[in-house]
Design an enzyme around this catalytic site. Structure first.
Site, PDB file in Angstrom:
ATOM      1  N   ASN A 148      69.896  32.147  60.482  1.00  0.00           N
ATOM      2  CA  ASN A 148      70.702  30.765  61.426  1.00  0.00           C
ATOM      3  C   ASN A 148      69.712  30.855  62.567  1.00  0.00           C
ATOM      4  O   ASN A 148      69.724  31.826  63.513  1.00  0.00           O
ATOM      5  CB  ASN A 148      72.171  31.809  61.591  1.00  0.00           C
ATOM      6  CG  ASN A 148      72.942  30.686  62.913  1.00  0.00           C
ATOM      7  OD1 ASN A 148      72.291  29.805  63.905  1.00  0.00           O
ATOM      8  ND2 ASN A 148      73.720  31.083  63.321  1.00  0.00           N
TER       9      ASN A 148
ATOM     10  N   CYS B 173      71.687  28.688  66.582  1.00  0.00           N
ATOM     11  CA  CYS B 173      73.462  29.178  67.460  1.00  0.00           C
ATOM     12  C   CYS B 173      73.799  28.788  68.681  1.00  0.00           C
ATOM     13  O   CYS B 173      72.918  29.143  69.333  1.00  0.00           O
ATOM     14  CB  CYS B 173      73.706  30.915  67.540  1.00  0.00           C
ATOM     15  SG  CYS B 173      75.221  31.350  68.856  1.00  0.00           S
TER      16      CYS B 173
ATOM     17  N   LYS C 281      78.991  36.039  58.500  1.00  0.00           N
ATOM     18  CA  LYS C 281      79.432  35.418  59.452  1.00  0.00           C
ATOM     19  C   LYS C 281      77.505  36.512  60.007  1.00  0.00           C
ATOM     20  O   LYS C 281      77.259  37.088  59.921  1.00  0.00           O
ATOM     21  CB  LYS C 281      80.553  36.262  60.509  1.00  0.00           C
ATOM     22  CG  LYS C 281      79.877  36.425  62.508  1.00  0.00           C
ATOM     23  CD  LYS C 281      80.501  35.050  62.875  1.00  0.00           C
ATOM     24  CE  LYS C 281      80.245  35.518  64.703  1.00  0.00           C
ATOM     25  NZ  LYS C 281      80.286  34.523  65.062  1.00  0.00           N
TER      26      LYS C 281
ATOM     27  N   LYS D 135      69.038  27.013  58.527  1.00  0.00           N
ATOM     28  CA  LYS D 135      70.111  26.408  59.214  1.00  0.00           C
ATOM     29  C   LYS D 135      69.997  25.463  60.497  1.00  0.00           C
ATOM     30  O   LYS D 135      69.861  26.001  61.506  1.00  0.00           O
ATOM     31  CB  LYS D 135      71.978  27.084  60.088  1.00  0.00           C
ATOM     32  CG  LYS D 135      72.759  26.485  59.862  1.00  0.00           C
ATOM     33  CD  LYS D 135      74.110  27.694  60.028  1.00  0.00           C
ATOM     34  CE  LYS D 135      75.083  26.716  60.131  1.00  0.00           C
ATOM     35  NZ  LYS D 135      76.520  27.544  60.237  1.00  0.00           N
TER      36      LYS D 135
HETATM   37  O1  RRO Z   1      78.568  33.161  67.114  1.00  0.00           O
HETATM   38  C1  RRO Z   1      78.523  31.871  67.289  1.00  0.00           C
HETATM   39  O2  RRO Z   1      79.097  32.048  68.721  1.00  0.00           O
HETATM   40  C2  RRO Z   1      78.384  30.998  67.227  1.00  0.00           C
HETATM   41  C3  RRO Z   1      77.237  31.404  65.940  1.00  0.00           C
HETATM   42 BR1  RRO Z   1      75.720  32.524  65.938  1.00  0.00          BR
HETATM   43  C4  RRO Z   1      76.830  29.725  65.861  1.00  0.00           C
HETATM   44  O3  RRO Z   1      75.758  29.359  64.830  1.00  0.00           O
HETATM   45  N1  RRO Z   1      77.590  28.555  65.681  1.00  0.00           N
HETATM   46  C5  RRO Z   1      78.326  28.907  66.521  1.00  0.00           C
HETATM   47  O4  RRO Z   1      79.240  27.417  66.931  1.00  0.00           O
HETATM   48  N2  RRO Z   1      78.802  29.994  67.665  1.00  0.00           N
END
Ligand code: RRO
Length: 393
Positions: free
Chosen positions: A176, A179, A83, A216
């Protein structure tokens, strides 16, 4: 030669730290396709890093893999993607954070997590002891935060931080930048090529050169290729495509938005065609850049679609929530699908669909898909892989 056999996941005994806590090297990782008896070499390479097979978990769908280990041995996956981690522990957004949609799911977790120090001290060491490979997903609110997290991982990798550091587990770092659940859209670095490049450059500078950095990407942009190019120009060794799409659900009974955060990230089968399109476009524009395909994979055939589009590895995400064994099943199904199509090596299939179409500039005539004259013409109506190209991409 290490072999994976169909249905192997549940049956194998548990290995624990029998390899002395170091990740295993898999020079020839092959899958003996149960039905056909054909053997497929499932090894893949991502920017110099060899993985025994191309199937990973997707970030955010399996924490760091510990819970999945009761369903199958996570070291049998190509990698476990953690995560997205931030510098400090974070509570995330208010609840409710998840909503169902047709063929998908909406989430608004908001980067809840333990912080990078705790990840290194706990989950990464567990993955190392398990003999699994970790893809560490990192996220930040500012460029400097990404750089600090990367620096912390760099210390961990070099072993300068602590006795028994988790370096052996870290196969690559996924940055990432996409998000969707941040306070304002201006924080989604993947929506702007300059901002995306700045993050990648800062992260790349903090990590040892042998650790690949993958950016990403978000599908919520007009031109995903321009963002991908900017990331590669800034030092990304590869790209992951795609993160979730920004969506919204309104409960028609309460007449209120279903998520406390109002909007959320859409995942699941509904987004797979978007993922296939993005991977296709990125591979067409940047054929030498390895891509990890992610978005709506439920079966081996779904994974195959992304591989045909150009993915050198795939991630399985949302389906894990109702089918925790899905990643290892997808691996077996993908190997079977490759064997059925005459592929001896996974890498021969990467981007294969590009070879079967002509560019729009080449005129109206259709490619010959008859299979006539091909020694390995298959029942799928295309020339077998061995008639097309001998070398992996
Ligand atoms: O934590 C999130 O709400 C989240 C992340 Br980091 C992401 O990269 N993609 C997503 O759909 N939720």
């Amino acid at each position: 030669m290490t072999e994976i056999r169909s249905g192997h996941g549940a049956d194998h005994h548990r290995r624990g730290a029998a390899n002395g806590g170091r990740p295993t090297r898999y020079p020839e990782h092959t899958h003996d396709s149960g039905s056909s008896g054909a053997v497929v070499n499932m090894t893949t390479r991502l920017a110099g890093v060899e993985l025994p097979n191309p199937v990973m978990t997707a970030s955010g769908c399996a924490a760091a893999g510990r819970e999945l280990d009761q369903f199958f041995r996570v070291d049998e996956l190509g990698a476990v993607v953690t995560k997205s981690i931030m510098l400090a522990p974070r509570a995330g957004r208010a609840t409710p954070r998840m909503a169902e949609t047709p063929s998908g799911m909406l989430n608004s977790i908001g980067l809840q997590g333990q912080g990078v120090d705790q990840l290194c001290a706990s989950d990464l060491r567990w993955l190392r002891d398990r003999g699994a490979r970790a893809v560490v997903s990192i996220a930040g609110g500012r460029v400097e935060e990404y750089a600090k997290i990367a620096g912390r991982l760099g210390d961990e990798i070099s072993g300068s931080r602590a006795e028994g550091a988790s370096d052996g587990a870290i196969a690559l770092v996924e940055v990432n930048i996409s998000c969707p659940n941040v306070e304002d859209r201006g924080q989604v670095f993947a929506c702007d090529p300059v901002a995306a490049g700045a993050v990648v450059e800062a992260v790349r500078a903090e990590l040892p050169g042998h650790v690949p950095v993958f950016a990403k990407l978000s599908p919520d942009v007009t031109d995903v290729v321009s963002i991908g190019r900017a990331c590669v120009a800034a030092g990304a060794d590869g790209l992951s495509a795609i993160n979730t799409l920004l969506g919204m659900v309104i409960d028609v009974d309460s007449m209120r938005p279903a998520l406390a955060g109002l909007t959320g990230g859409l995942s699941g089968p509904a987004i797979r065609p978007v993922a296939v399109r993005c991977v296709w476009q990125l591979h067409a524009a940047l054929p030498d850049v390895p891509i990890i395909g992610v978005g709506g994979i439920k079966t081996g055939l779904d994974a195959l679609e992304l591989v045909l589009a150009g993915a050198s590895a795939v991630q399985v995400g949302t389906t894990i929530f109702h089918d925790p064994g899905a990643p290892i099943r997808v691996l077996a199904e993908l190997a079977d699908a490759l064997a059925a199509r005459g592929f001896a090596r996974f890498t021969d299939c990467v981007g294969y669909a590009h070879h079967l179409v002509r560019s729009p500039h080449e005129g109206d005539s259709h490619p010959d898909l008859s299979g006539e004259g091909a020694p390995h013409a298959s029942r799928f109506g295309v020339n077998g892989p061995s008639t097309q190209r001998g070398e992996p991409t």
